[in-house]
Write an enzyme that holds these catalytic residues in place. Structure first.
Site, PDB file in Angstrom:
ATOM      1  N   ARG A  76      26.401  14.760  -2.717  1.00 17.07           N
ATOM      2  CA  ARG A  76      27.529  15.758  -2.816  1.00 17.07           C
ATOM      3  C   ARG A  76      26.895  16.989  -3.036  1.00 17.07           C
ATOM      4  O   ARG A  76      25.706  17.508  -3.297  1.00 17.07           O
ATOM      5  CB  ARG A  76      28.024  15.743  -4.115  1.00 17.07           C
ATOM      6  N   LYS A 217      27.707  -3.272   4.247  1.00 15.98           N
ATOM      7  CA  LYS A 217      28.694  -2.661   4.576  1.00 15.98           C
ATOM      8  C   LYS A 217      28.227  -1.652   5.925  1.00 15.98           C
ATOM      9  O   LYS A 217      27.223  -1.070   5.610  1.00 15.98           O
ATOM     10  CB  LYS A 217      29.355  -1.764   3.444  1.00 15.98           C
ATOM     11  N   THR A 275      39.393  -0.599   5.426  1.00 19.21           N
ATOM     12  CA  THR A 275      39.711   0.796   5.415  1.00 19.21           C
ATOM     13  C   THR A 275      40.787   1.148   6.152  1.00 19.21           C
ATOM     14  O   THR A 275      40.899   1.296   7.326  1.00 19.21           O
ATOM     15  CB  THR A 275      38.579   1.669   5.686  1.00 19.21           C
TER      16      THR A 275
END
Length: 470
Positions: A76, A217, A275
């Protein structure tokens, strides 16, 4: 209790589905596996949900899978003066290692691993790709970029680096603590986020051992380049199209989804497509037609399971979302074209007795119009090979290990049941007959195709095929 479809439903639990009443309702609506998202909630929250799930499992006599999804590293930007800044296309913008709040000219990026790996020409995406930067030059603690797509950027928005292999472990300190908690709770699958290479799975495997199955994933372009190596070491895949769609052009995601499904099917590894599948149902009681088509496409492509995220975790209509998913899956599987696609996409069996038996079982079940294929398994490998064949009848998996039954709840076409292993041929047939009738997968005098291995109880020793009457 069994579902009238082969494709499974994974549903994420969250604030909208934390009570016993809500979890029971979505289970009744069609959930086969529950996902615990360790990006949110406390260990106590997850423990309470696991207790409810295991109570439902005991009540209904149906093994239920639980998937723990680890958060993984979150990259971030830092904070901004006034909490936000506006970036204009074409302007220069610097990222650096200082702690000073950002402006429209620069911002802090407290992740030294990016500065170590970044290259001139690399792309940096902020806030799910809403802001795009192109790297012009860099030093050990600065990255000078040009804004290609501008807009407002605010505090602590996520950063994606799609074309760089970052030198960081997918397991953060938080993930390691969460993993200990998840394994202590007895989860059946652990999903590893932001996998980049097979070594990431190997690192998790050392910590998990055989206490749970591992799911990779697939949400980084670099992972696609190492798909074969990752598939060789993982137990299953999740096509996580959210981050994958941020880091890749949207038009690339559908063919990559199909490619991953095909590669995993060839190896008999289960795949979850995830998703935004019914995203509008977070706030609407019905999906868009495009979303219904998206779910259907995953089923036609051969997915073992499809997943609900915010729709079931925090949406306004979690039960309706599961019901809708269930209806779409059941409708697609009734389509004759679905069976044609499944048959056409079958892979040649490997030159092993287990594959030969599994392929023969599928053919026998079809030719004889059998009610079910019954597999005896300890590790789950026999049942996985049977599911790889995509037979047109249910697969009744009999296993003496509840952990195996729960893991197989994720796998296409499998109805798992806890049962003692057979002691001899007569016992094998008798147990299969009793369980097929008990689980309502067959009626008296229906044909059953039974596979097992001798010596009984030996993992991976499938070498028997028997046809019997229920």
């Amino acid at each position: 209790m069994h579902r009238s479809r082969s494709t499974k439903i994974v549903a994420t639990l969250g604030p909208a589905t934390s009570t016993e009443e809500r979890i029971r309702a979505i289970f009744a609506a069609g959930v086969d596996v529950f996902r615990l998202n360790f990006s949110h909630g406390t260990v106590e929250d997850h423990r309470a949900r696991v207790d409810i799930i295991r109570a439902l499992e005991a009540e209904f006599g149906r093994p239920i899978g639980i998937l723990a999804d680890l958060q993984g590293p979150k990259i971030r930007v830092g904070t901004f003066v006034g909490d936000r800044a506006h970036l204009t296309p074409g302007q220069p913008f610097r990222l650096d290692m200082t702690k000073e709040p950002g402006t429209a000219k620069r911002a802090p990026l407290p992740h030294p691993e990016i500065f170590q790996a970044i290259q001139v020409g690399s792309t940096l995406l902020i806030d799910d790709g809403r802001i795009r930067l192109r790297v012009k030059k860099h030093t050990e603690d600065t990255i000078d970029t040009e804004v290609e797509i501008g807009g407002d950027v605010s505090n602590r928005k996520g950063v994606n680096v799609p074309d760089v292999l970052l030198p960081l472990s997918p397991l953060t300190d938080k993930d390691r603590r969460d993993l200990d908690s998840a394994l202590e709770l007895g989860v059946d699958w652990v999903a590893l986020s932001f996998v980049q290479r097979a070594d990431d799975i190997a690192e998790l495997r050392k910590l998990v051992g055989d206490r749970a199955a591992i799911m990779a994933k697939m949400e980084k372009p670099g992972a696609i380049e190492h798909l074969d190596d990752i598939l060789a070491i993982t137990d299953g895949l999740m096509v996580a199209r959210g981050d994958l769609g941020v880091e890749l052009p949207p038009e690339d995601v559908p063919p990559i989804q199909k490619m991953m499904l095909r590669a995993a099917r060839e190896l008999g590894k289960p795949v979850v497509v995830a998703t935004q599948m019914l995203d509008s149902m977070v706030h609407s009681p019905t999906p868009t037609r495009a979303e219904a088509s998206d779910v259907a496409t995953a089923v036609y492509d051969g997915a073992d399971a499809v997943m609900l995220s915010a729709e079931s975790a925090s949406g306004d209509y979690p039960v309706e979302a599961v019901q809708m998913m269930n209806r779409i899956l059941a409708r697609v599987e009734r389509d004759p074209i679905y069976r044609q696609i499944n048959d056409a996409s079958r892979h040649e069996p490997e030159a092993t007795s287990a594959d030969a038996i599994s392929a023969a079982a599928r053919q026998c079940a079809h030719t004889l119009s059998a009610a079910a294929i019954v597999t005896y398994t300890t590790s789950g490998s026999t049942t996985l090979r049977a599911a790889r064949e995509r037979p047109d009848v249910p697969i009744l998996c009999l296993t003496p290990k509840m952990a195996t039954a729960r893991r197989l709840a994720l796998v296409w076409g499998v109805h798992a049941a806890f049962a003692e292993d057979a002691h001899n041929f007569a016992d094998m047939v008798q147990r299969a007959r009793v369980m097929a009738l008990q689980e309502k997968l067959a009626r008296p005098d229906d044909r059953l195709v039974i596979t097992a291995g001798v010596p009984f109880g030996t993992p991976g020793a499938t070498n028997i095929l028997r046809i019997a009457r229920a």
